[in-house]
Design a protein around this motif. Structure first.
Motif, PDB file in Angstrom:
ATOM      1  N   PRO A   1      42.832  40.000  47.322  1.00 25.56           N
ATOM      2  CA  PRO A   1      43.420  41.000  46.634  1.00 25.56           C
ATOM      3  C   PRO A   1      43.903  40.481  45.127  1.00 25.56           C
ATOM      4  N   LEU A   2      44.379  39.099  45.363  1.00 27.29           N
ATOM      5  CA  LEU A   2      45.087  38.688  44.024  1.00 27.29           C
ATOM      6  C   LEU A   2      43.923  38.269  42.894  1.00 27.29           C
ATOM      7  N   GLN A   3      42.710  37.738  43.544  1.00 22.26           N
ATOM      8  CA  GLN A   3      41.726  37.482  42.509  1.00 22.26           C
ATOM      9  C   GLN A   3      41.093  38.648  41.974  1.00 22.26           C
ATOM     10  N   ARG A   4      41.161  39.736  43.088  1.00 24.64           N
ATOM     11  CA  ARG A   4      40.214  41.121  42.457  1.00 24.64           C
ATOM     12  C   ARG A   4      41.138  41.552  41.269  1.00 24.64           C
ATOM     13  N   GLY A   5      42.400  41.427  41.065  1.00 28.33           N
ATOM     14  CA  GLY A   5      43.333  42.086  40.277  1.00 28.33           C
ATOM     15  C   GLY A   5      43.028  41.170  39.105  1.00 28.33           C
ATOM     16  N   VAL A   6      42.709  39.843  39.050  1.00 28.18           N
ATOM     17  CA  VAL A   6      42.684  38.980  37.913  1.00 28.18           C
ATOM     18  C   VAL A   6      41.175  39.541  37.168  1.00 28.18           C
ATOM     19  N   VAL A   7      40.247  39.714  38.331  1.00 27.98           N
ATOM     20  CA  VAL A   7      39.137  39.917  37.517  1.00 27.98           C
ATOM     21  C   VAL A   7      38.889  41.442  36.751  1.00 27.98           C
ATOM     22  N   LEU A   8      39.712  42.246  37.497  1.00 29.23           N
ATOM     23  CA  LEU A   8      39.649  43.631  36.840  1.00 29.23           C
ATOM     24  C   LEU A   8      40.457  43.605  35.518  1.00 29.23           C
ATOM     25  N   ARG A   9      41.391  42.823  35.531  1.00 24.47           N
ATOM     26  CA  ARG A   9      42.316  42.649  34.185  1.00 24.47           C
ATOM     27  C   ARG A   9      41.362  42.252  33.288  1.00 24.47           C
ATOM     28  N   ASP A  10      40.486  41.160  33.621  1.00 27.13           N
ATOM     29  CA  ASP A  10      39.755  40.713  32.461  1.00 27.13           C
ATOM     30  C   ASP A  10      38.618  41.407  31.985  1.00 27.13           C
TER      31      ASP A  10
ATOM     32  N   SER B   1      32.847  34.793  30.830  1.00 23.61           N
ATOM     33  CA  SER B   1      31.843  34.015  31.515  1.00 23.61           C
ATOM     34  C   SER B   1      30.456  35.153  31.500  1.00 23.61           C
ATOM     35  N   ALA B   2      29.406  34.517  31.942  1.00 19.41           N
ATOM     36  CA  ALA B   2      28.244  35.464  31.846  1.00 19.41           C
ATOM     37  C   ALA B   2      28.398  36.429  32.894  1.00 19.41           C
TER      38      ALA B   2
ATOM     39  N   ALA C   1      31.365  43.481  32.953  1.00 20.33           N
ATOM     40  CA  ALA C   1      31.868  44.598  32.064  1.00 20.33           C
ATOM     41  C   ALA C   1      31.032  45.451  31.769  1.00 20.33           C
ATOM     42  N   ALA C   2      29.862  44.982  31.336  1.00 24.85           N
ATOM     43  CA  ALA C   2      28.648  46.055  30.869  1.00 24.85           C
ATOM     44  C   ALA C   2      28.386  47.098  31.854  1.00 24.85           C
ATOM     45  N   SER C   3      28.333  46.573  33.313  1.00 22.08           N
ATOM     46  CA  SER C   3      28.047  47.412  34.331  1.00 22.08           C
ATOM     47  C   SER C   3      29.142  48.373  34.494  1.00 22.08           C
ATOM     48  N   TYR C   4      30.457  48.125  34.481  1.00 19.14           N
ATOM     49  CA  TYR C   4      31.598  48.947  34.579  1.00 19.14           C
ATOM     50  C   TYR C   4      31.678  49.932  33.518  1.00 19.14           C
TER      51      TYR C   4
END
Lengths: 272, 463
Positions: free
Chosen positions: B85-94, B108-109, B115-118
């Motif tokens: 859950p912690l890392q998920r949060g970091v990724v989503l914020r990025d 990163s690629a 981001a493009a997919s989102y």
């Protein structure tokens, strides 16, 4: 001829009628003002004891206002001003030294809409005797309540449920309860302000019978919209119109042979 | 996108209303004559037919799209990231920062692809929501339009919709209440029975314990932790302060209500009543520092002049000021109910020769009693639930005492003290707040039931 002084028309000199019984209430030149409104103008009348006097007239003619002068209920309305003289048993009731509480103990009143207190039937009747200290003990009080209810013709119907709320009775019973409540302080005079206007014909007939029975012990003054009722229950009738007492006399005379044009028009249904 | 959606909705609603109303209007002129429902109702029904499906699609579709877009992000990352859950949060914020152009450094690629997919799914999804919503709305509108005829009962359908809306509003309030009660009950249950909770008390220790010291539970090495959650001192503190408050506000409020409604001139009443009601509008924090800075020192000085030992924070100070606070509840409500007693009852009493005070004592107050009792109950509930004045004037010390000159604390104050600041949610200390809340709720409920019984027994119904 009518002349005006200070805006109030002076009255014709009043000639007291020959009453069949003693005179109980004497009113001379009574005027009532509600703020700027001159509601009662120079009313003079003699009211007999042990008889029923009816006040008739169209709505807003001042008959209720005049009735409320007799137990000074108008005192509770701040903008109301009463002048003139009203005597009961030759005593001026507007004399500043007179205690209005004692006056009202002698002059009972029954209202248009039955207004029993939200208490038991017993407590409703016992209320007056209690505040005036008429009963020395519980037996006395029971006695007063029972006889008052009997006189009001209600005792048989309620004797098994004196503890029930007075408001649980039917309209006609409530009105008879209010009459019992008024009788309980043993007044001389009972004022009735359209006592049957909220009741059905059967309850009305019951109250009218009661009024006739009570006549021998009280001076009863009744305000009514129904001319038939006035004819049925009263011995004398006074006709009010626009704050003026137009005509007053034996009920039979008023209804069969009125002296005034306006009285005739009213009792034949031309207006009102 | 949200703006566009609702703009479309508004335009369609206006258009639908007028088309339907117009069509109904034209039927009126034609053969068949009289309409069952007025054209307005046909228009309103068309509007409702548009609004309901479009709002539903928006309410369901928007979170769904967000969900889909979010889950697509993690296709580009290894599963251990997706499961933490912690890392998920970091990724989503990025991702969110990258899309907003606020990303710092070189992405990163995987992040760029994610981001493009989102963004892609998000945009397409919202467009789909708009499309589906509009299509469904138009379909419903078409159904209504096709049914418009002189016998169509548009008014009945529309009024059924109005009833549904009213029921929905009532349900929201009821369900919220039930939800709050359940959450409090559940956390209270955990507080007493969750085996993983350290230092939790038993129910009887909580209800009958005479020592309150929630801090001790966190430091198990100090003292006897078993007695730390005794609730009795809080209850006595609450009752003591409430009692003082009612002692002040009851007579003052009731007597001023009697004066205002029975004796005061209308002119005096017209300005005195609003002034009294202003007192109810004073923020309790202002009353609180009035209690702490003005009343408490005064009581202390006064007590000392009699040789009494008065704490600088006392139940008396808090109770007095709380009494001031609840005066308007009692006076204003009692004044209203006394005024509602019919004039005919007063006339009846006066005509029997009752004086004004006899009329008030024997007729008016008994008739107004149910209302007066509920005014008192409302005031007591306010007093029990009041926090700010007590925090500032009565202190935090959980003394078990009935001496009004000592510092006491109340249930509400302890709830506030426990939950202020950063707290670990799963400790016995924080969960104690829920238990306190539950007891508070229960006490108020019992008081209300008692009051209703009193009212029922002594009620003097005048209608």
């Amino acid at each position: 001829m009518d002349m005006t002084t200070q805006g109030i028309p002076t009255a014709k000199p009043y000639v007291p009628p020959q009453l069949a019984s003693a005179t109980k209430v004497v009113a001379r030149n009574v005027n009532v003002h509600y703020g700027d409104k001159h509601a009662i103008q120079n009313v003079s009348v003699d009211i007999p004891d042990q008889a029923v006097m009816a006040f008739i007239g169209p709505s807003g003619c001042g008959k209720s206002t005049f009735l409320r002068c007799i137990n000074r209920m108008n005192d509770t309305i701040p903008i109301c001003r009463v002048t003139g003289k009203i005597e009961i048993d030759s005593k001026d009731i507007y004399d500043p030294s007179l205690d209005v509480v004692q006056l009202r103990a002698r002059v009972g009143m029954v209202f248009q809409k039955p207004n029993p207190f939200p208490k038991s039937i017993f407590e409703n009747v016992a209320y007056g005797p209690r505040i005036h200290g008429l009963a020395r003990n519980k037996t006395d009080l029971d006695e007063i309540v029972t006889t008052s209810l009997e006189k009001a013709g209600l005792f048989k119907e309620v004797k098994d449920r004196l503890a029930d709320s007075g408001t649980s009775l039917s309209g006609g019973q409530q009105q008879r309860l209010c009459i019992a409540r008024a009788i309980a302080v043993s007044p001389d005079i009972i004022l009735m302000d359209e006592p049957c206007s909220a009741l059905d014909p059967i309850a009305t007939a019951r109250i009218e019978e009661l009024i006739d029975e009570l006549r021998s012990n009280f001076c009863i003054i009744i305000v009514t919209h129904s001319m038939q009722q006035a004819a049925r229950v009263s011995q004398r009738t006074a006709f009010f119109h626009l704050g003026v007492l137009v005509e007053e006399g034996e009920t039979e005379a008023i209804f069969t042979n009125p002296r005034e044009e306006r009285t005739r028009d009213y009792i034949t249904g031309r207006f009102g | 996108m949200t703006a566009i959606y609702f703009l479309t909705l508004a335009c369609l609603v206006v258009a639908g209303y007028f088309i339907a109303a117009k069509r109904a209007q034209s039927l009126r002129a034609g053969p068949g004559g009289a309409l069952h429902s007025l054209p307005t109702y046909h228009g309103l029904l068309a509007a409702v037919a548009l609004i309901v499906p479009m709002i539903l699609v928006f309410a369901i579709g928007t979170p769904l799209v967000k969900q889909l877009a979010t889950s697509s992000v993690f296709n580009f990352f290894p599963p251990e990231i997706a499961n933490d859950p912690l890392q998920r949060g970091v990724v989503l914020r990025d991702v969110s920062n990258l899309l907003d152009g606020r990303h710092q450094g070189d992405p990163s690629a995987a992040l760029r692809d994610a981001a493009a997919s989102y963004a892609g799914i998000f945009t397409t999804g919202r467009l789909a929501v708009l499309g589906i919503g509009t299509a469904l709305g138009l379909l419903a509108l078409f159904l209504v339009l096709s049914r418009i005829s002189s016998t169509f009962r548009a008014r009945n359908y529309f009024e059924r919709f109005v009833i549904a809306v009213l029921i929905l509003c009532a349900l929201v309030a009821i369900l919220t209440t039930i939800g709050i009660v359940f959450s409090v009950v559940w956390e209270t249950y955990r507080f007493f029975f969750d085996p993983s909770l350290k230092g939790r008390p038993s129910v009887s220790e909580f209800l009958f314990g005479t020592e309150w010291n929630p801090q001790a539970a966190l430091r198990a090495d100090q003292g006897d932790i078993k007695t730390a959650f005794g609730f009795i001192p809080l209850l006595t503190g609450t009752l003591l302060i409430t009692f003082i408050a009612i002692l002040v506000a009851g007579p003052l409020g009731l007597f001023s209500a009697i004066y205002l409604s029975e004796y005061a001139t209308p002119r005096f009443r017209a300005w005195a009543k609003p002034v009294l009601e202003i007192l109810a509008g004073v923020p309790t924090v202002v009353l609180g520092f009035f209690a702490a800075l003005t009343v408490a020192p005064y009581i202390r000085g006064w007590g000392e002049s009699f040789g009494l030992d008065v704490a600088s924070e006392s139940a008396l100070a808090a109770g007095l000021v709380m009494g001031m606070m609840i005066i308007p509840f009692i006076s204003s409500l009692s004044d209203d109910v006394i005024n509602a007693v019919p004039q005919s009852l007063r006339d009846g009493a006066y005509a029997l020769g009752a004086t004004k005070s006899e009329t008030i004592k024997k007729v008016i107050l008994p008739a107004a009693l149910p209302g007066i009792v509920s005014a008192f109950m409302l005031a007591i509930s306010r007093a029990i639930g009041e926090t700010m004045i007590v925090v500032m004037a009565a202190g935090l010390a959980a003394n078990l005492t009935f001496n009004p000159l000592e510092a006491v604390t109340t249930i509400t104050v302890q709830i506030k003290t426990i939950l202020v600041g950063d707290q670990e949610f799963d400790s016995a200390k924080t969960l104690a707040a829920f238990a306190l809340g539950f007891v508070l709720f229960f006490v108020t409920l019992v008081l209300n039931i008692i009051a209703q019984q009193i009212v029922r027994r002594y009620r003097e119904q005048y209608d």
